[in-house]
Design a protein around this motif. Structure first.
Motif, PDB file in Angstrom:
ATOM      1  N   ASN A 275       0.894  -1.139   0.024  1.00 43.95           N
ATOM      2  CA  ASN A 275       0.009   0.048   0.117  1.00 43.95           C
ATOM      3  C   ASN A 275       0.902   1.370   0.093  1.00 43.95           C
ATOM      4  O   ASN A 275       0.866   2.015  -0.868  1.00 43.95           O
ATOM      5  CB  ASN A 275      -1.060   0.077   1.159  1.00 43.95           C
ATOM      6  CG  ASN A 275      -1.992  -1.014   0.962  1.00 43.95           C
ATOM      7  OD1 ASN A 275      -2.673  -1.254  -0.008  1.00 43.95           O
ATOM      8  ND2 ASN A 275      -2.315  -1.723   2.109  1.00 43.95           N
ATOM      9  N   THR A 276       1.801   1.456   1.086  1.00 48.95           N
ATOM     10  CA  THR A 276       2.500   2.471   1.112  1.00 48.95           C
ATOM     11  C   THR A 276       3.944   2.067   1.625  1.00 48.95           C
ATOM     12  O   THR A 276       4.148   0.983   2.348  1.00 48.95           O
ATOM     13  CB  THR A 276       2.070   3.719   1.839  1.00 48.95           C
ATOM     14  OG1 THR A 276       2.857   4.873   1.835  1.00 48.95           O
ATOM     15  CG2 THR A 276       1.662   3.404   3.382  1.00 48.95           C
ATOM     16  N   VAL A 277       5.164   2.818   1.414  1.00 55.18           N
ATOM     17  CA  VAL A 277       6.176   2.341   1.818  1.00 55.18           C
ATOM     18  C   VAL A 277       6.638   2.874   3.401  1.00 55.18           C
ATOM     19  O   VAL A 277       6.511   3.781   3.839  1.00 55.18           O
ATOM     20  CB  VAL A 277       7.339   2.917   0.786  1.00 55.18           C
ATOM     21  CG1 VAL A 277       8.681   2.397   1.646  1.00 55.18           C
ATOM     22  CG2 VAL A 277       7.194   2.331  -0.418  1.00 55.18           C
ATOM     23  N   CYS A 278       6.514   1.836   4.211  1.00 57.15           N
ATOM     24  CA  CYS A 278       6.759   2.256   5.641  1.00 57.15           C
ATOM     25  C   CYS A 278       7.021   1.186   6.492  1.00 57.15           C
ATOM     26  O   CYS A 278       7.249  -0.030   5.683  1.00 57.15           O
ATOM     27  CB  CYS A 278       5.139   2.692   6.431  1.00 57.15           C
ATOM     28  SG  CYS A 278       3.701   1.350   6.538  1.00 57.15           S
ATOM     29  N   PRO A 279       7.618   1.190   7.825  1.00 60.12           N
ATOM     30  CA  PRO A 279       8.161  -0.107   8.445  1.00 60.12           C
ATOM     31  C   PRO A 279       7.026  -0.895   8.413  1.00 60.12           C
ATOM     32  O   PRO A 279       7.428  -2.244   8.282  1.00 60.12           O
ATOM     33  CB  PRO A 279       8.256   0.688   9.744  1.00 60.12           C
ATOM     34  CG  PRO A 279       8.822   2.266   9.593  1.00 60.12           C
ATOM     35  CD  PRO A 279       7.717   2.422   8.176  1.00 60.12           C
ATOM     36  N   ALA A 280       5.808  -0.722   8.691  1.00 60.59           N
ATOM     37  CA  ALA A 280       4.661  -1.975   8.788  1.00 60.59           C
ATOM     38  C   ALA A 280       4.569  -2.717   7.655  1.00 60.59           C
ATOM     39  O   ALA A 280       4.477  -4.122   7.631  1.00 60.59           O
ATOM     40  CB  ALA A 280       3.413  -1.345   9.260  1.00 60.59           C
ATOM     41  N   GLU A 281       4.978  -2.145   6.272  1.00 63.97           N
ATOM     42  CA  GLU A 281       4.862  -2.757   5.145  1.00 63.97           C
ATOM     43  C   GLU A 281       6.210  -3.674   5.167  1.00 63.97           C
ATOM     44  O   GLU A 281       6.103  -4.747   4.451  1.00 63.97           O
ATOM     45  CB  GLU A 281       4.580  -1.993   3.758  1.00 63.97           C
ATOM     46  CG  GLU A 281       3.219  -1.237   3.851  1.00 63.97           C
ATOM     47  CD  GLU A 281       2.133  -2.149   3.266  1.00 63.97           C
ATOM     48  OE1 GLU A 281       2.406  -3.133   2.794  1.00 63.97           O
ATOM     49  OE2 GLU A 281       1.051  -1.746   3.323  1.00 63.97           O
ATOM     50  N   LEU A 282       7.585  -3.095   5.364  1.00 66.91           N
ATOM     51  CA  LEU A 282       8.441  -3.633   5.139  1.00 66.91           C
ATOM     52  C   LEU A 282       8.628  -4.872   5.954  1.00 66.91           C
ATOM     53  O   LEU A 282       9.455  -5.914   5.318  1.00 66.91           O
ATOM     54  CB  LEU A 282       9.757  -2.531   5.266  1.00 66.91           C
ATOM     55  CG  LEU A 282       9.856  -1.357   4.444  1.00 66.91           C
ATOM     56  CD1 LEU A 282      10.928  -0.663   4.966  1.00 66.91           C
ATOM     57  CD2 LEU A 282       9.956  -1.926   3.117  1.00 66.91           C
ATOM     58  N   GLU A 283       8.227  -4.963   7.219  1.00 66.50           N
ATOM     59  CA  GLU A 283       8.279  -6.096   8.023  1.00 66.50           C
ATOM     60  C   GLU A 283       7.735  -7.180   7.395  1.00 66.50           C
ATOM     61  O   GLU A 283       7.984  -8.484   7.990  1.00 66.50           O
ATOM     62  CB  GLU A 283       7.368  -5.544   9.302  1.00 66.50           C
ATOM     63  CG  GLU A 283       8.151  -4.624  10.377  1.00 66.50           C
ATOM     64  CD  GLU A 283       7.606  -4.437  11.470  1.00 66.50           C
ATOM     65  OE1 GLU A 283       6.466  -4.818  11.665  1.00 66.50           O
ATOM     66  OE2 GLU A 283       8.196  -3.672  12.274  1.00 66.50           O
ATOM     67  N   LYS A 284       6.696  -6.921   6.517  1.00 70.25           N
ATOM     68  CA  LYS A 284       5.995  -8.253   5.962  1.00 70.25           C
ATOM     69  C   LYS A 284       6.807  -9.068   4.793  1.00 70.25           C
ATOM     70  O   LYS A 284       6.680 -10.006   4.244  1.00 70.25           O
ATOM     71  CB  LYS A 284       4.575  -7.703   5.238  1.00 70.25           C
ATOM     72  CG  LYS A 284       3.642  -7.360   6.375  1.00 70.25           C
ATOM     73  CD  LYS A 284       2.502  -6.625   5.152  1.00 70.25           C
ATOM     74  CE  LYS A 284       1.507  -5.858   6.215  1.00 70.25           C
ATOM     75  NZ  LYS A 284       0.463  -5.049   5.478  1.00 70.25           N
ATOM     76  N   ILE A 285       7.958  -8.477   4.409  1.00 70.49           N
ATOM     77  CA  ILE A 285       8.825  -8.954   3.286  1.00 70.49           C
ATOM     78  C   ILE A 285      10.218  -9.341   3.801  1.00 70.49           C
ATOM     79  O   ILE A 285      10.816  -8.460   4.444  1.00 70.49           O
ATOM     80  CB  ILE A 285       8.987  -7.796   2.271  1.00 70.49           C
ATOM     81  CG1 ILE A 285       7.398  -7.190   1.829  1.00 70.49           C
ATOM     82  CG2 ILE A 285       9.558  -8.210   0.978  1.00 70.49           C
ATOM     83  CD1 ILE A 285       7.441  -6.010   1.038  1.00 70.49           C
ATOM     84  N   ASP A 286      10.854 -10.601   3.067  1.00 69.50           N
ATOM     85  CA  ASP A 286      11.892 -11.203   3.554  1.00 69.50           C
ATOM     86  C   ASP A 286      12.879 -10.500   2.453  1.00 69.50           C
ATOM     87  O   ASP A 286      12.923 -10.884   1.451  1.00 69.50           O
ATOM     88  CB  ASP A 286      11.900 -12.583   3.570  1.00 69.50           C
ATOM     89  CG  ASP A 286      13.266 -13.162   3.710  1.00 69.50           C
ATOM     90  OD1 ASP A 286      14.196 -12.506   4.340  1.00 69.50           O
ATOM     91  OD2 ASP A 286      13.386 -14.228   3.371  1.00 69.50           O
TER      92      ASP A 286
END
Length: 134
Positions: free
Chosen positions: A74-85
């Protein structure tokens, strides 16, 4: 195996996008491309002219041999980055400001490297859209 992550809309796919993915490959064995969710774009920028659906953009990027994995964000933010290895985050030279400072700090705190990649001169999606609208 190092994994690099880059992100964007990739609506008007062009040579600059391909060259971005090629630059990513120089840093890692595994290239992850995050495609922005079209519904999120429309929710926050109702005037946005998005040509292809999220699913169509994912399909196009997934078809490229240089790309190993495609995810939707959705948007580049820590919460989104945490979902990706991933191990390395590839930012463009135009990715500046508070939001990008925040994700750089998050990457540093979580052992992720951040690299800045160059744009392909003379090529931009906004320019393509403008020329098509004539």
């Amino acid at each position: 195996m190092a994994k690099i992550l880059t992100f964007g809309v990739y609506d008007y796919f062009h040579l600059g996008h391909l060259r971005l993915f090629e630059q990513c490959r120089k840093y890692a064995d595994y290239v992850i491309v995050a495609v922005q969710n079209g519904e999120y774009i429309k929710a926050f920028k109702p005037e946005a002219d998005v040509l292809y659906s999220t699913e169509e953009r994912v399909e196009m990027i997934s078809a490229l041999r240089i790309v190993d994995e495609v995810v939707v964000y959705n948007t580049v933010c820590p919460a989104e980055l945490e979902k990706i290895d991933f191990d390395i985050l590839a930012l463009g030279e135009d990715h500046v400001g508070k939001r990008f400072d925040e994700i750089t700090v998050w990457c540093d705190a979580h052992g992720k490297k951040v690299v800045r990649l160059k744009r392909t001169p003379g090529i931009a999606s906004s320019q393509i859209k403008k020329e098509l609208k004539g």
